[in-house]
Design a protein around this motif. Structure first.
Motif, mmCIF file in Angstrom:
data_model
loop_
_atom_site.group_PDB
_atom_site.id
_atom_site.type_symbol
_atom_site.label_atom_id
_atom_site.label_comp_id
_atom_site.label_asym_id
_atom_site.label_seq_id
_atom_site.Cartn_x
_atom_site.Cartn_y
_atom_site.Cartn_z
ATOM 1 N N ASP A 179 0.813 -1.219 0.000
ATOM 2 C CA ASP A 179 0.000 0.000 0.000
ATOM 3 C C ASP A 179 0.848 1.273 0.000
ATOM 4 O OD1 ASP A 179 -2.409 -1.462 0.099
ATOM 5 O OD2 ASP A 179 -2.123 -1.769 2.248
ATOM 6 N N SER A 180 2.164 1.113 -0.090
ATOM 7 C CA SER A 180 3.040 2.294 -0.049
ATOM 8 C C SER A 180 3.216 2.890 -1.443
ATOM 9 C CB SER A 180 4.407 1.922 0.519
ATOM 10 O OG SER A 180 4.290 1.445 1.836
ATOM 11 N N LEU A 181 3.613 4.143 -1.413
ATOM 12 C CA LEU A 181 3.894 4.865 -2.650
ATOM 13 C C LEU A 181 5.380 5.250 -2.630
ATOM 14 C CD1 LEU A 181 3.091 6.487 -5.175
ATOM 15 C CD2 LEU A 181 2.151 8.241 -3.658
ATOM 16 N N VAL A 182 6.083 4.891 -3.700
ATOM 17 C CA VAL A 182 7.521 5.163 -3.774
ATOM 18 C C VAL A 182 7.774 6.129 -4.924
ATOM 19 C CG1 VAL A 182 9.799 4.125 -4.150
ATOM 20 C CG2 VAL A 182 8.059 2.888 -2.825
ATOM 21 N N VAL A 183 8.497 7.200 -4.629
ATOM 22 C CA VAL A 183 8.772 8.227 -5.637
ATOM 23 C C VAL A 183 10.262 8.207 -5.965
ATOM 24 C CG1 VAL A 183 8.510 10.675 -6.214
ATOM 25 C CG2 VAL A 183 6.988 9.630 -4.521
ATOM 26 N N ILE A 184 10.586 8.086 -7.232
ATOM 27 C CA ILE A 184 11.992 8.078 -7.633
ATOM 28 C C ILE A 184 12.232 9.102 -8.736
ATOM 29 C CG2 ILE A 184 12.268 5.631 -7.018
ATOM 30 C CD1 ILE A 184 12.218 4.963 -10.011
ATOM 31 N N SER A 185 13.500 9.353 -8.994
ATOM 32 C CA SER A 185 13.893 10.251 -10.075
ATOM 33 C C SER A 185 15.211 9.749 -10.648
ATOM 34 C CB SER A 185 14.071 11.673 -9.538
ATOM 35 O OG SER A 185 14.654 12.506 -10.517
ATOM 36 N N SER A 186 15.354 9.833 -11.949
ATOM 37 C CA SER A 186 16.626 9.422 -12.546
ATOM 38 C C SER A 186 16.803 10.103 -13.888
ATOM 39 C CB SER A 186 16.659 7.899 -12.727
ATOM 40 O OG SER A 186 17.892 7.495 -13.291
ATOM 41 N N PHE A 216 10.037 10.140 -11.968
ATOM 42 C CA PHE A 216 10.408 11.189 -12.907
ATOM 43 C C PHE A 216 11.676 10.683 -13.602
ATOM 44 C CE2 PHE A 216 8.242 13.734 -9.562
ATOM 45 C CZ PHE A 216 7.306 14.393 -10.341
ATOM 46 N N ILE A 217 11.523 10.125 -14.780
ATOM 47 C CA ILE A 217 12.656 9.482 -15.448
ATOM 48 C C ILE A 217 12.904 10.200 -16.771
ATOM 49 C CG2 ILE A 217 13.644 7.287 -16.206
ATOM 50 C CD1 ILE A 217 12.729 7.095 -13.312
ATOM 51 N N ASP A 218 14.119 10.744 -16.920
ATOM 52 C CA ASP A 218 14.359 11.574 -18.106
ATOM 53 C C ASP A 218 14.423 10.756 -19.396
ATOM 54 O OD1 ASP A 218 14.468 13.374 -16.103
ATOM 55 O OD2 ASP A 218 16.512 14.064 -16.458
ATOM 56 N N GLU A 219 14.848 9.508 -19.271
ATOM 57 C CA GLU A 219 15.020 8.655 -20.457
ATOM 58 C C GLU A 219 13.837 7.699 -20.553
ATOM 59 O OE1 GLU A 219 16.689 8.442 -23.638
ATOM 60 O OE2 GLU A 219 18.109 9.403 -22.242
ATOM 61 N N LYS A 220 12.969 7.921 -21.499
ATOM 62 C CA LYS A 220 11.671 7.229 -21.420
ATOM 63 C C LYS A 220 11.729 5.733 -21.739
ATOM 64 C CE LYS A 220 9.411 7.942 -25.860
ATOM 65 N NZ LYS A 220 8.941 8.959 -26.725
ATOM 66 N N ASP A 221 12.761 5.295 -22.462
ATOM 67 C CA ASP A 221 12.845 3.860 -22.758
ATOM 68 C C ASP A 221 13.834 3.136 -21.843
ATOM 69 O OD1 ASP A 221 10.977 3.905 -24.831
ATOM 70 O OD2 ASP A 221 12.491 4.758 -26.188
ATOM 71 N N SER A 222 14.216 3.793 -20.770
ATOM 72 C CA SER A 222 15.226 3.219 -19.881
ATOM 73 C C SER A 222 14.624 2.132 -18.995
ATOM 74 C CB SER A 222 15.802 4.327 -18.995
ATOM 75 O OG SER A 222 14.773 4.851 -18.173
ATOM 76 N N PRO A 223 15.498 1.287 -18.396
ATOM 77 C CA PRO A 223 15.009 0.231 -17.509
ATOM 78 C C PRO A 223 14.128 0.774 -16.384
ATOM 79 C CG PRO A 223 17.359 -0.080 -17.949
ATOM 80 C CD PRO A 223 16.966 1.214 -18.598
ATOM 81 N N ASP A 247 5.101 2.354 -12.243
ATOM 82 C CA ASP A 247 3.660 2.278 -12.489
ATOM 83 C C ASP A 247 3.156 3.594 -13.069
ATOM 84 O OD1 ASP A 247 3.191 -0.373 -11.246
ATOM 85 O OD2 ASP A 247 3.962 0.667 -9.477
ATOM 86 N N TYR A 248 3.773 4.666 -12.637
ATOM 87 C CA TYR A 248 3.465 5.994 -13.162
ATOM 88 C C TYR A 248 4.808 6.613 -13.545
ATOM 89 C CZ TYR A 248 -1.128 5.643 -10.881
ATOM 90 O OH TYR A 248 -2.372 5.258 -10.492
ATOM 91 N N VAL A 249 4.886 7.193 -14.715
ATOM 92 C CA VAL A 249 6.164 7.813 -15.089
ATOM 93 C C VAL A 249 5.927 9.129 -15.814
ATOM 94 C CG1 VAL A 249 6.367 6.508 -17.256
ATOM 95 C CG2 VAL A 249 8.439 7.374 -16.135
ATOM 96 N N ILE A 250 6.750 10.103 -15.476
ATOM 97 C CA ILE A 250 6.730 11.368 -16.195
ATOM 98 C C ILE A 250 8.123 11.575 -16.772
ATOM 99 C CG2 ILE A 250 6.624 13.882 -15.939
ATOM 100 C CD1 ILE A 250 4.286 13.528 -14.073
ATOM 101 N N THR A 251 8.147 11.804 -18.053
ATOM 102 C CA THR A 251 9.421 11.939 -18.754
ATOM 103 C C THR A 251 9.637 13.383 -19.159
ATOM 104 O OG1 THR A 251 9.330 9.688 -19.605
ATOM 105 C CG2 THR A 251 10.670 11.254 -20.826
#
Lengths: 334, 334
Positions: free
Chosen positions: A84-91, A116-123, A129-133
């Motif tokens: 039930d947790s929400l994890v926020v990452i950036s790369s 928030f991942i700058d490279e949209k086709d990255s691993p 589950d949610y991504v903003i590029t």
């Protein structure tokens, strides 16, 4: 001005701010779905940005938001990070190995991952589950704070949200480049004075602590190959102060959030024990159109980066050391 | 052996272990009463010990236990520290001003305060709802871990509790002085080699991270007036490594908890990029009578301190620098 593309910097900030409808849609959905805890997860620079966002939230909100170090996660674990947790990452690259390892473990637990991942086709982008590029590095803190602000708005803790972002949309990008221009002379003088320091101490607190930590580590050490140590303002007075004398270079990052008094206390002491101190006080910079009450949020966080960016540009040129070369990082397996 | 009173050190540890019935009675009462969150609160050395205890608990327990920095509390606040929270503190003098300020604020909120305060008539002792007085500094980590262990036992997460403490009661004190004797030759050699270092880097992780942080700050900087920087093993690989070369003195604290692989990774890399590295690996020390599965709990935490204590004793003598003098701390108002 050296290494300064005014229009690009304006576009970068404005572009990040323009992500807001996307951020809002996703955060609203996540908030409605509910969560037990929220973790900003990172390592190195993203760990620093996570500390900034979480300190910011802690000062204003009742939300259960924590920093989770990526490598500590996949070794020590965290039993309170659940499905039930929400994890926020950036790369930027989306390939940081420790974050990938942590995210793979978290996916087994079943928590929701927002990136928030700058490279949209990255691993990493593929694992979210949610991504903003948005392929402009240097806006990570802004994105993390936008995420935080929308959460706090939904949580009934940010009534001025619309008014705040109206000011940011209209003034922030332009104000920051103006501040950076104002800082250039200082940046050059600081670079000339300190570019050969055997060691430089950076001190800061509050939502500037992560900035202080990452400036010492990700800029001086990693990019400029200069030795530096960061220390929290409150901790400086419990040990580190004893090695300070006339010749010790110490710089205090003084921001405008709740912990300003902790840094101010160090700044008040230093002239009595140190002959080589510098204060970078965000109050010395105007941000026209940004209300006083909003300065301590993201504006002065980004402002500090504009100031240090002027130091870095001059150090790079004077020291003949391109900031993008690495001795060891990602150069071979270890 | 220099600055080594074997019987006193045995008595100190044995005496701290003998506090267990008191700790158990109070923790049982607190556990039965219930709590929403538990905060280990500190600054400087007690902040470091708090980090150690919380990392230890996180690896094994579902309990909502967090580190709360004292000065961050009374500036930024923490809305999730409520009247139902339990706050654990420790102090030698009972007069640390930031902790007093934080505790005064916490008392207004109404949380329960549990203190290990060495000075029983001190201001902090008087502010605690529960207090245990044991006037032997140097046992803070043991006390923090005893508190944690009883909590975890009550929480159904430490079935071997009685067996574990039986081993500690019977063997720990004696084992530690034996380890310290074994470390003396190393301590002298290390002191001779590094007592004039312009900067020394200490790297560690897990429940040794707090030890690494406090060793650099509270021992090298504060007590020996030697420049040092601590960096978490996982973070070392994200910036600090770039300033390492043949001549950089780097010491890795390698413990035996879940994060050992993070420090091992640094230890594996260092010989390839650094010509002046040292590894202090707790595995090199026997602890007869302590089961392998228990070593990563408090035993190797205290063992690391026994080893570094040998360095400090020799540095103090060789450098003609009494460890109890301070340039600035508590010497004047600031």
């Amino acid at each position: 001005m050296l290494k300064f593309d005014e229009q690009k910097q304006i576009n970068d900030i404005q572009g990040a701010l323009a992500l807001r409808p996307q951020v809002e849609k996703m955060v609203d959905e996540l908030y409605d779905k509910g969560f037990d805890n929220i973790y900003y997860l990172g390592i190195g620079g993203t760990y620093a940005s996570s500390m900034q966002a979480v300190t910011y939230i802690n000062g204003k909100s009742n939300l259960p938001v924590y920093v989770q170090h990526a490598a500590e996660y996949y070794t020590t674990g965290n039993k309170r990070l659940t499905k039930d947790s929400l994890v926020v990452i950036s790369s930027v690259t989306g390939t940081t190995e420790e974050v990938i390892t942590a995210v793979d473990e978290i996916k087994k637990v079943g928590a929701t991952i927002f990136g928030f991942i700058d490279e949209k086709d990255s691993p990493l982008a593929k694992k979210c589950d949610y991504v903003i590029t948005y392929p402009e590095p240097g806006t990570e803190q802004l994105k993390f704070f936008m995420f935080a602000d929308r959460l706090m708005k939904n949580n009934g803790e940010f009534d001025d949200y619309e008014d705040y972002y109206k000011e940011l949309d209209e003034h922030l990008a332009k104000d920051l480049v103006e501040a950076e221009k104002q800082a250039d002379e200082f940046g050059l003088a600081f670079a000339q004075a300190h570019r050969h320091d055997a060691m430089h101490y950076f001190v800061g607190a509050g939502n500037q602590w992560g900035a202080t930590y990452s400036y010492a580590m990700c800029y001086w050490e990693e990019q400029s190959w200069l030795r530096s140590k960061s220390i929290h303002s409150a901790e400086f007075l419990h040990g580190t102060l004893e090695i300070v004398d006339e010749t010790t270079p110490v710089t205090v990052f003084i921001g405008e959030d709740e912990q300003r008094p902790l840094s101010q206390r160090v700044a008040d002491l230093l002239p009595r024990i140190c002959g080589d101190y510098t204060f970078i006080d965000t109050k010395e910079y105007e941000l026209p159109g940004i209300s006083e009450k909003y300065r301590g949020r993201i504006p002065t966080v980004l402002l500090m980066h504009c100031v240090t960016q002027r130091i870095d540009a001059h150090v790079e040129k004077l020291n003949r050391h391109p900031m993008d070369i690495r001795r060891y990082y990602r150069q071979f397996d270890y």
